[in-house]
Design a protein around this motif. Structure first.
Motif, short mmCIF file in Angstrom:
data_model
loop_
_atom_site.label_atom_id
_atom_site.label_comp_id
_atom_site.label_asym_id
_atom_site.label_seq_id
_atom_site.Cartn_x
_atom_site.Cartn_y
_atom_site.Cartn_z
N ALA A 1 0.83 -1.26 -0.07
CA ALA A 1 0.24 -0.02 -0.12
C ALA A 1 0.95 1.19 -0.09
CB ALA A 1 -0.81 -0.05 1.35
N VAL A 2 0.36 2.51 -0.20
CA VAL A 2 1.12 3.55 -0.06
C VAL A 2 0.52 4.46 0.77
CG1 VAL A 2 1.94 3.51 -2.55
CG2 VAL A 2 -0.25 4.67 -2.11
N LYS A 3 1.31 5.58 1.13
CA LYS A 3 0.72 6.67 2.18
C LYS A 3 0.82 7.86 1.31
CE LYS A 3 2.57 7.75 6.39
NZ LYS A 3 2.92 9.01 5.97
N MET A 4 -0.24 8.81 1.72
CA MET A 4 -0.30 10.12 0.87
C MET A 4 -0.54 11.11 2.06
SD MET A 4 -2.23 8.60 -2.68
CE MET A 4 -2.18 10.20 -3.41
N GLU A 5 0.11 12.04 2.00
CA GLU A 5 -0.23 13.08 3.09
C GLU A 5 -1.12 14.47 2.37
OE1 GLU A 5 3.34 15.24 4.64
OE2 GLU A 5 4.17 13.33 5.41
N LYS B 1 -8.60 3.42 -7.44
CA LYS B 1 -9.38 2.92 -8.67
C LYS B 1 -8.36 2.23 -9.46
CE LYS B 1 -13.38 5.61 -9.03
NZ LYS B 1 -13.80 7.12 -9.01
N ALA B 2 -6.96 2.32 -9.33
CA ALA B 2 -6.01 1.62 -10.16
C ALA B 2 -5.70 0.32 -9.23
CB ALA B 2 -4.70 2.52 -10.19
N GLY B 3 -6.27 -0.02 -8.03
CA GLY B 3 -6.16 -1.06 -7.32
C GLY B 3 -5.21 -1.05 -6.19
N VAL B 4 -4.63 0.29 -5.83
CA VAL B 4 -3.81 0.27 -4.83
C VAL B 4 -4.35 0.58 -3.67
CG1 VAL B 4 -1.73 1.35 -4.27
CG2 VAL B 4 -1.87 0.73 -6.71
N PRO B 5 -4.18 0.07 -2.47
CA PRO B 5 -4.49 0.56 -1.23
C PRO B 5 -3.80 1.74 -0.76
CG PRO B 5 -4.10 -1.67 -1.15
CD PRO B 5 -3.52 -1.32 -2.44
N VAL B 6 -4.58 2.57 0.03
CA VAL B 6 -4.18 4.01 0.27
C VAL B 6 -4.30 4.27 1.83
CG1 VAL B 6 -4.14 6.59 0.24
CG2 VAL B 6 -4.14 5.15 -1.96
N VAL B 7 -3.19 4.59 2.40
CA VAL B 7 -3.33 4.97 3.82
C VAL B 7 -3.28 6.75 3.71
CG1 VAL B 7 -2.21 5.27 6.22
CG2 VAL B 7 -2.25 3.21 4.83
N GLY B 8 -4.14 7.41 4.35
CA GLY B 8 -4.21 8.63 4.34
C GLY B 8 -3.45 9.36 5.59
N HIS B 9 -3.10 10.44 5.49
CA HIS B 9 -2.29 11.22 6.61
C HIS B 9 -2.46 12.60 6.94
CE1 HIS B 9 2.03 11.53 8.25
NE2 HIS B 9 1.31 12.34 9.12
N ILE B 10 -3.02 12.97 7.80
CA ILE B 10 -3.71 14.40 8.38
C ILE B 10 -3.14 14.73 9.66
CG2 ILE B 10 -5.59 14.46 6.60
CD1 ILE B 10 -7.19 13.98 9.01
N ARG C 1 -14.09 8.79 1.86
CA ARG C 1 -14.80 8.68 0.57
C ARG C 1 -14.09 8.18 -0.53
NH1 ARG C 1 -17.46 13.22 2.70
NH2 ARG C 1 -16.27 14.68 1.67
N ALA C 2 -12.90 8.92 -0.53
CA ALA C 2 -11.87 8.56 -1.83
C ALA C 2 -11.38 7.07 -1.63
CB ALA C 2 -10.74 9.67 -1.79
N GLY C 3 -11.47 6.56 -0.74
CA GLY C 3 -11.30 5.10 -0.69
C GLY C 3 -10.12 4.72 0.03
N ALA C 4 -9.56 5.74 0.94
CA ALA C 4 -8.47 5.40 1.98
C ALA C 4 -8.91 4.08 2.86
CB ALA C 4 -7.93 6.42 2.69
N PHE C 5 -8.16 3.19 3.13
CA PHE C 5 -8.36 2.18 4.03
C PHE C 5 -7.99 2.38 5.48
CE2 PHE C 5 -4.14 0.58 3.16
CZ PHE C 5 -3.87 -0.06 4.60
N ALA C 6 -7.26 3.42 5.62
CA ALA C 6 -7.01 3.85 6.98
C ALA C 6 -6.18 5.38 6.95
CB ALA C 6 -5.73 2.99 7.80
N ILE C 7 -6.31 5.89 8.04
CA ILE C 7 -5.71 7.39 7.89
C ILE C 7 -4.93 7.42 9.26
CG2 ILE C 7 -6.21 9.87 8.18
CD1 ILE C 7 -8.77 9.26 6.96
N VAL C 8 -3.46 8.19 8.89
CA VAL C 8 -2.63 8.39 10.07
C VAL C 8 -2.92 9.82 10.67
CG1 VAL C 8 -0.28 9.18 10.66
CG2 VAL C 8 -0.73 6.76 9.31
N ILE D 1 -4.63 5.53 12.68
CA ILE D 1 -3.40 5.36 13.33
C ILE D 1 -2.74 6.63 13.91
CG2 ILE D 1 -1.38 3.98 12.89
CD1 ILE D 1 -2.60 2.40 10.86
N GLY D 2 -2.74 6.70 15.36
CA GLY D 2 -2.35 7.86 15.82
C GLY D 2 -0.65 7.94 16.02
#
Ligand code: KIV
Length: 293
Positions: free
Chosen positions: A115-119, A133-142, A177-184, A205-206
């Motif tokens: 998976a990848v993480k994006m800030e 949508k390209a099939g790659v799991p995403v972790v968000g980071h805010i 909503r955009a499909g992230a499966f977890a958020i830091v 994930i804190g």
């Protein structure tokens, strides 16, 4: 402690439901990945904190996609049974969707991440959507997002005023909503992080975000004090000082070489007498005795 099977996204979501805290730690190379996996972490992050704690930069901004690919590949080799998330470095997902997907593809194909993480929050939701949508799991980071440290104006705790809390919640929902499966959630007040965690169906994930998150993440070199610049941070707990042990071992090695006690006889390989004689002739016994003493 080592788990037999790599965890999956449905399992991480179930852990939230079961209130089973997700444990995540960063790793940047083969040995740190082996140790993290053996210690039983649920997920490894190849963070772009790589820049600070391994590459010696003063921020994460100089870290490149090549750096991330190289380090992710060695982490995945070391932790074959652990879910590995790789950070998308600074400015690698802010151009066209095509450029973003090309960078994501490198982390997945060459780095072999899971998976990848994006800030970022709502402003990167379109990019997150395209990656998912390209099939790659995403972790968000805010929260505190180190790639935007200059814009934020330093490493400030987020969620201290109502507008900030509202914006963080909106960002988290946009990522979900955009499909992230977890958020830091990084450096967010405990009350706001807890509220956000309650409002989402995906796990949070804190790091410096208190006790109400669905999991915790820490930087490897904060959990074990190492040679990297170590600053006392309120939200960090350091469990072991391996740096002192390593320094002690290396200085003992230096001292023993200087005083001639290393290598000792048990560390050397000896040649047959015929070999020594062929080199030293008549002086052979005398020479051999000198060498192995
Ligand atoms: O790069 C990193 O290590 C991170 C963690 C602090 C979450 O993003």
């Amino acid at each position: 402690m080592k788990r037999k099977q790599r965890l999956t996204i449905p399992k991480f979501k179930q852990m939230k439901v079961d209130k089973n805290p997700i444990t995540m730690i960063t790793a940047y190379d083969y040995p740190s990945a082996i140790l993290a996996e053996e210690a039983g972490v649920d997920m490894i992050l190849v963070g772009d904190s790589l820049g600070n704690v391994v590459l010696g930069y003063d921020s994460t901004l100089p870290v490149t996609i090549d750096d991330m690919v190289y380090h992710t590949r060695s982490v995945v080799r070391g932790a074959q049974d652990t879910f590995v998330v790789a950070d998308m470095p600074f400015m690698t997902y802010h151009g066209s969707v095509d450029q973003t997907l090309r960078n994501v593809a490198r982390l997945m194909q060459e780095g072999r991440a899971h998976a990848v993480k994006m800030e970022g929050g709502a402003e990167i939701a379109l990019a997150v959507d395209a990656v998912v949508k390209a099939g790659v799991p995403v972790v968000g980071h805010i929260g505190l997002t180190p790639q935007s440290v200059h814009q934020i104006g330093g490493f400030r705790v987020q969620g201290k005023i109502p507008e900030d809390a509202k914006r963080l919640l909106e960002d988290a929902k946009a990522l979900e909503r955009a499909g992230a499966f977890a958020i830091v959630l990084e450096l967010v007040t405990e009350e706001v992080a807890t509220y956000i965690s309650e409002q989402l169906n995906i796990p949070t994930i804190g790091i410096g975000a208190g006790r109400g998150c669905d999991g915790q993440v820490l930087v490897f070199h904060d959990v074990v004090t190492y040679a990297s610049p170590y600053r006392n941070k309120k939200f960090v707990k350091t469990y072991v000082d391996v740096g002192s042990l390593i320094r002690q071992g290396i200085s003992q090695y230096v001292q023993e070489v200087k005083e001639g006690s290393f290598p000792a006889p048990e560390h050397v390989f000896t040649a047959e007498d015929t070999v020594v004689e062929s080199l030293y002739g008549a002086r052979k016994q005398e020479r051999k005795a000198e060498t192995v003493q």
